[in-house]
Each structure stands twice: as C-alpha cells, then as structure tokens.
Design a protein around this motif. Structure first.
Motif, PDB file in Angstrom:
ATOM      1  N   ALA A 308      40.751  51.174  32.618  1.00 40.34           N
ATOM      2  CA  ALA A 308      40.437  49.771  32.909  1.00 40.34           C
ATOM      3  C   ALA A 308      38.971  49.604  33.289  1.00 40.34           C
ATOM      4  CB  ALA A 308      41.339  49.257  34.028  1.00 40.34           C
ATOM      5  N   ALA A 309      38.420  50.555  34.067  1.00 44.10           N
ATOM      6  CA  ALA A 309      37.014  50.458  34.473  1.00 44.10           C
ATOM      7  C   ALA A 309      36.072  50.574  33.277  1.00 44.10           C
ATOM      8  CB  ALA A 309      36.702  51.545  35.504  1.00 44.10           C
ATOM      9  N   VAL A 310      36.358  51.498  32.366  1.00 49.15           N
ATOM     10  CA  VAL A 310      35.520  51.642  31.170  1.00 49.15           C
ATOM     11  C   VAL A 310      35.573  50.368  30.328  1.00 49.15           C
ATOM     12  CG1 VAL A 310      35.294  52.887  28.990  1.00 49.15           C
ATOM     13  CG2 VAL A 310      35.662  54.152  31.109  1.00 49.15           C
ATOM     14  N   ALA A 311      36.773  49.807  30.163  1.00 48.02           N
ATOM     15  CA  ALA A 311      36.900  48.568  29.382  1.00 48.02           C
ATOM     16  C   ALA A 311      36.109  47.428  30.022  1.00 48.02           C
ATOM     17  CB  ALA A 311      38.372  48.188  29.254  1.00 48.02           C
ATOM     18  N   LEU A 312      36.188  47.302  31.339  1.00 45.31           N
ATOM     19  CA  LEU A 312      35.436  46.246  32.035  1.00 45.31           C
ATOM     20  C   LEU A 312      33.933  46.478  31.926  1.00 45.31           C
ATOM     21  CD1 LEU A 312      37.564  45.770  35.274  1.00 45.31           C
ATOM     22  CD2 LEU A 312      37.282  44.128  33.422  1.00 45.31           C
ATOM     23  N   ALA A 333      26.349  43.269  35.997  1.00 49.63           N
ATOM     24  CA  ALA A 333      26.005  44.557  36.609  1.00 49.63           C
ATOM     25  C   ALA A 333      26.879  44.821  37.830  1.00 49.63           C
ATOM     26  CB  ALA A 333      24.531  44.568  37.000  1.00 49.63           C
ATOM     27  N   LEU A 334      27.128  43.783  38.615  1.00 53.51           N
ATOM     28  CA  LEU A 334      28.019  43.935  39.770  1.00 53.51           C
ATOM     29  C   LEU A 334      29.417  44.346  39.330  1.00 53.51           C
ATOM     30  CD1 LEU A 334      26.984  40.762  41.811  1.00 53.51           C
ATOM     31  CD2 LEU A 334      26.575  43.133  42.475  1.00 53.51           C
ATOM     32  N   LEU A 335      29.919  43.719  38.270  1.00 59.20           N
ATOM     33  CA  LEU A 335      31.270  44.010  37.786  1.00 59.20           C
ATOM     34  C   LEU A 335      31.400  45.466  37.366  1.00 59.20           C
ATOM     35  CD1 LEU A 335      34.115  43.278  36.924  1.00 59.20           C
ATOM     36  CD2 LEU A 335      33.167  42.301  34.815  1.00 59.20           C
ATOM     37  N   ARG A 336      30.391  46.001  36.696  1.00 56.19           N
ATOM     38  CA  ARG A 336      30.457  47.393  36.230  1.00 56.19           C
ATOM     39  C   ARG A 336      30.575  48.363  37.413  1.00 56.19           C
ATOM     40  NH1 ARG A 336      26.289  45.215  32.714  1.00 56.19           N
ATOM     41  NH2 ARG A 336      27.134  45.021  30.591  1.00 56.19           N
ATOM     42  N   ILE A 337      29.750  48.139  38.449  1.00 57.41           N
ATOM     43  CA  ILE A 337      29.773  49.044  39.600  1.00 57.41           C
ATOM     44  C   ILE A 337      31.080  48.912  40.371  1.00 57.41           C
ATOM     45  CG2 ILE A 337      28.646  49.601  41.783  1.00 57.41           C
ATOM     46  CD1 ILE A 337      26.030  48.612  40.533  1.00 57.41           C
ATOM     47  N   ALA A 339      33.998  47.879  39.350  1.00 61.74           N
ATOM     48  CA  ALA A 339      35.154  48.360  38.594  1.00 61.74           C
ATOM     49  C   ALA A 339      35.350  49.858  38.795  1.00 61.74           C
ATOM     50  CB  ALA A 339      34.984  48.032  37.114  1.00 61.74           C
ATOM     51  N   PHE A 340      34.270  50.640  38.682  1.00 63.57           N
ATOM     52  CA  PHE A 340      34.398  52.085  38.873  1.00 63.57           C
ATOM     53  C   PHE A 340      34.675  52.426  40.338  1.00 63.57           C
ATOM     54  CE2 PHE A 340      32.239  52.207  34.745  1.00 63.57           C
ATOM     55  CZ  PHE A 340      32.997  53.177  34.106  1.00 63.57           C
ATOM     56  N   ALA A 341      34.096  51.656  41.275  1.00 62.88           N
ATOM     57  CA  ALA A 341      34.382  51.896  42.688  1.00 62.88           C
ATOM     58  C   ALA A 341      35.864  51.673  42.990  1.00 62.88           C
ATOM     59  CB  ALA A 341      33.524  50.977  43.560  1.00 62.88           C
ATOM     60  N   MET A 342      36.447  50.631  42.402  1.00 63.15           N
ATOM     61  CA  MET A 342      37.862  50.352  42.640  1.00 63.15           C
ATOM     62  C   MET A 342      38.765  51.381  41.963  1.00 63.15           C
ATOM     63  SD  MET A 342      38.174  47.802  44.694  1.00 63.15           S
ATOM     64  CE  MET A 342      36.746  48.490  45.534  1.00 63.15           C
ATOM     65  N   ALA A 343      38.341  51.933  40.833  1.00 64.54           N
ATOM     66  CA  ALA A 343      39.127  52.999  40.200  1.00 64.54           C
ATOM     67  C   ALA A 343      39.196  54.222  41.102  1.00 64.54           C
ATOM     68  CB  ALA A 343      38.515  53.362  38.845  1.00 64.54           C
ATOM     69  N   VAL A 344      38.071  54.552  41.756  1.00 62.34           N
ATOM     70  CA  VAL A 344      38.066  55.682  42.688  1.00 62.34           C
ATOM     71  C   VAL A 344      38.858  55.342  43.951  1.00 62.34           C
ATOM     72  CG1 VAL A 344      36.601  57.243  44.021  1.00 62.34           C
ATOM     73  CG2 VAL A 344      35.859  56.460  41.771  1.00 62.34           C
ATOM     74  N   LEU A 386      23.793  43.602  44.850  1.00 60.72           N
ATOM     75  CA  LEU A 386      23.899  44.845  44.080  1.00 60.72           C
ATOM     76  C   LEU A 386      23.897  46.057  44.998  1.00 60.72           C
ATOM     77  CD1 LEU A 386      24.050  45.906  41.170  1.00 60.72           C
ATOM     78  CD2 LEU A 386      21.556  46.141  41.229  1.00 60.72           C
ATOM     79  N   TRP A 387      23.116  46.008  46.080  1.00 59.98           N
ATOM     80  CA  TRP A 387      23.090  47.121  47.026  1.00 59.98           C
ATOM     81  C   TRP A 387      24.433  47.260  47.740  1.00 59.98           C
ATOM     82  CZ3 TRP A 387      20.889  51.450  48.193  1.00 59.98           C
ATOM     83  CH2 TRP A 387      21.015  51.995  49.465  1.00 59.98           C
ATOM     84  N   ILE A 388      25.078  46.141  48.036  1.00 62.20           N
ATOM     85  CA  ILE A 388      26.408  46.193  48.651  1.00 62.20           C
ATOM     86  C   ILE A 388      27.376  46.935  47.734  1.00 62.20           C
ATOM     87  CG2 ILE A 388      28.371  44.814  49.429  1.00 62.20           C
ATOM     88  CD1 ILE A 388      26.152  44.476  51.341  1.00 62.20           C
TER      89      ILE A 388
END
Length: 438
Positions: A308-312, A333-337, A339-344, A386-388
């Motif tokens: 899901a993170a890769v697709a997003l 750019a926020l969505l990409r970061i 998405a991967f943070a939520m996958a972890v 973005l830093w958040i």
C-alpha cells in the motif's frame, strides 16, 4: 490456524470494508469545507482519537470480563452490562460537562475560536466511549459478527450523516463534528437492544475478583493503547498547533491517506492475537509455537503495508488531486513519507500486541520513550510540516528495532528459564510469571 482464520474471516472483511466509508467521509469533508476547516476538523478528530485510548481498552476489558461470567452466570452478566452502561453514561456526561468548562483553552491549542466546536468534539469522544462499551459486550458473548457490524457502522453512518449535513444542508465544521458524533450514540442504543435478552435473567452479584481483574487489565492496557493511538494522531495535532491553517489542512489530508498502509496491515492483529495467547498458555515447545504468530503477523503486515505504501508513493500527486482536488497536490511529498512511516508503525503494533499478549509489559518503555522523543524533536527543531513527517518516520523505525530487540531478549530469557526448570532450578529473571516448585 485455519480454524482461527475461518472464525475471524467475516468480521475482518466487514471491518475492512467500512474503511471505504471512512475515506468517503473525508471526501465529503474536502469538498464541503475549506482547507483550513479540514485541518481544524482532523486536528480535533485526532485529539479525540488520542483521548479515546482508555475507551478502546475498555472494550477489550469488558469483552474479557463478560466472557468470564456469561457462560455459567447470566445474572452476573446482566449486572456487568447494566453497571458498565451506567458508569459509561456518567463518564460520557462528565466528559462533556467538564470539557465545556475548559473549551476555550482547548480551542486555543487547536486554533479553533468557537468554543461550541470544542464541545462538539468532546461530544464525539463521549459517543465513541459509549459505542465501544457495546462492542465489548457483543465480543464477550461471542457475537463477533454483530460486534464487527457495530464497528463498521460508525464510519458508514458518519458518511451518511455527512452527506446529509454537509452536502445537502450545507453546514460547516460544526455540522461535520455532529455527523461524526451521532453514530456513537445511535450504535450504543442499538447495542443495548442487542443485549436485551440479558435482562430476562435475575440479577446476581459478580465475585469481587471480576471487578479487580477488569481494573487491573485497564490499568496495564491503557498506557499501551494511549502510546499507540498517539503515534497515529499526534503529528496532525502538532502541525495544527505549530503551523498555519493551510499547512495543517495539507498535512491532515496527507495523513488521512497515509493511514491506508497502517489500516490495511493491522487487520491481522484481530486474527493472530488469540493464537498468540493460545500458544503462550499451552507452554509446549515455547520457542517455535510462540514465535509463529509473530512471524506470520509480521510477514502479512509487511506485505500489505509496504504494498500500500509503494502504491501511494507512486500515485501520490494524482491521488491527492482526484480525491481532494488540485489545492492538495502540494501534499504529495508528505503523503509519501507518512505512508511508509505508517507501514512501519503497523509492524510496531504487531510486535507490541504480541508482547502484551504474552504479559511482556516492558514494551511500554520503548513506546513511551519514542513518543516523548518524537514530540521533543518536533517542538524543538520543526521548521515545517515536512520535518514533522520525517521525525515521525525516523522515530518509528528506531522504535521497531527496539521492540524487536526486546522480543528476542525475552525469547533468550525464556529459553534460559525452561532449561533451568528441566535441571530443577528456577530462574527469577524470566518475564513469565512463575511459581516455586515443590
């Protein structure tokens, strides 16, 4: 394992389908409210979700308590249901009344000028508490499909009320909060009707140990749920408090879509958690049987969450444009970061749930340290949304490593414990409760 998957398959599907209506509700919001109002609503909603941690653990505690008394004592079950309902109503009323007195300070935290908006957000919290009580009752009497329908009913009814109040009537943020709050009270009433057959049994006083067990479970589980809920929501609250309403709206929409990997991955917890408890209670071949649910959970969650993170990440900008409109495209750019943070973070929840199921409460320590570290970094060094997001992702990765380290440390300690038992010795460093041998 196959029997367990079959038992929980239908409830899991029902709950997952309801997430569609949760995103439809956000779709209604972004087309009915301004960017700043979307940020204010989601900041209030995230704060409610953080405060909802005690309510969420009450659902598990009640289901555990009801399951222990329902089989042989329907009169005790009636008392548990009635007393918990009365306590829940009193607490819900207290939340609204006390919250109304501090509505203006809370409003300044979220940059919400109208105190009535804060009161409606507190009403949403009260309705959520009552709704989760009904879920706990139904789970305790093994009506899993009915409990799943109760959970799925919240986002479904929110979407329907949102269409009515926002699209048809044309309301603002207050109407959005009303649409989010009403389903909790409706489903609480439905839960009381669903448990109506309990009232036919004569009342019987539960044993004192029933209430002590419930309070002990709540006392231990509440901090863990609070920390996990905070990781899913505190970033939105911080962005709302630190930056402009426009930045808050962009971050809120990125965070809403970025939760998709987390939601899709953590559904396996509902299936694999009981298997962990069963393997732990069996006490046989501990290393293999007890680690198997964790391995399955991490594998499935990693596959679902990372996919899901890769697709997003690949479709971030067009997805934001289609879902929310061109005004939200800068949040790609926020969505990409996120998405991967939520996958972890989904993997963190798998590990934390596994440890709680095995009474390894030391997991509270890394959760608390990581949450405090993230908040300190955000408040001290944050120069923009973005830093958040970057701080959130880095903290979660370190947290996952720490939790996995505790799991394998516990595995080594348990192995040492069982080896000593076979030699007639008792190891007092084990995390498993032990009793002296004769």
């Amino acid at each position: 394992m196959r029997q367990l998957l079959a038992l929980y398959f239908l409830p899991t599907i029902i709950i997952n389908l309801s997430y569609v209506f949760a995103f439809f509700f956000q779709f209604v919001l972004v087309h009915a409210l301004t960017v700043g109002e979307v940020g204010a609503f989601n900041a209030s909603f995230s704060l409610v979700n953080i405060l909802m941690a005690p309510a969420s653990i009450m659902a598990f505690a009640l289901s555990r308590t009801v399951a222990r008394v329902s089989a042989n004592a329907p009169g005790e079950l009636r008392v548990v249901v009635e007393r918990s309902a009365m306590i829940g109503l009193v607490v819900a009323l207290a939340i609204v009344v006390i919250g109304s007195a501090v509505a203006r300070p809370l409003g300044r935290l979220l940059r919400v000028e109208d105190a009535a908006t804060v009161v409606l957000a507190l009403t949403l919290l009260a309705g959520t508490l009552l709704h989760l009580l009904a879920v706990g009752w139904l789970q305790g009497v093994m009506r899993y499909v009915a409990a799943a329908v109760m959970l799925a009913g919240v986002p479904t009814l929110r979407f329907l009320f949102g269409v009515l109040l926002l699209m048809v009537v044309g309301g603002g943020i207050d109407a959005a909060l009303v649409a989010a709050a009403v389903p909790g009270f409706v489903l609480f009433a439905a839960g009381i009707l669903a448990m109506g057959n309990v009232c036919t049994a004569p009342r019987a006083t539960p044993a004192p140990g029933v209430w002590r067990g419930l309070l002990r479970f709540v006392a231990v589980g509440t901090p863990a749920m609070l920390f996990l809920f905070a990781f899913c929501n505190i970033d939105i609250v911080l962005v709302r408090a630190l930056f402009s309403p426009g930045d808050s709206g962009l971050y809120a929409m990125a965070a809403v879509l970025g939760r998709i990997p987390f939601l899709s991955a953590t559904t396996v917890v509902n299936v694999l958690f009981p298997e962990t408890v069963r393997a732990d209670l069996s006490g046989a071949d501990t290393d293999r049987l007890a680690m198997r649910p964790l391995a399955y959970g991490l594998a499935i969650a990693a596959a679902l969450g990372l996919a899901a993170a890769v697709a997003l990440a690949l479709l971030a900008e067009p997805l934001l444009t289609i879902f929310a409109g061109p005004a939200y495209a800068p949040a790609a750019a926020l969505l990409r970061i996120i998405a991967f943070a939520m996958a972890v973070l989904a993997l963190v929840q798998i590990v934390a749930t596994y440890m709680l199921a095995r009474n390894q409460f030391l997991v509270l320590l890394p959760l608390a340290i990581a949450l405090g570290t993230f908040a300190a970094l955000a408040l001290t060094f944050a120069t923009g949304p973005l830093w958040i997001a970057v701080c959130l992702g880095m903290t979660i990765i370190v947290l996952l490593a720490g939790c996995l380290g505790l799991v394998f440390l516990g595995r080594r300690t348990r192995r040492h414990y069982y080896c000593n038992r076979q030699k007639g010795m008792i190891c007092r460093t084990s995390w498993r409760p032990w009793k002296p041998e004769n």
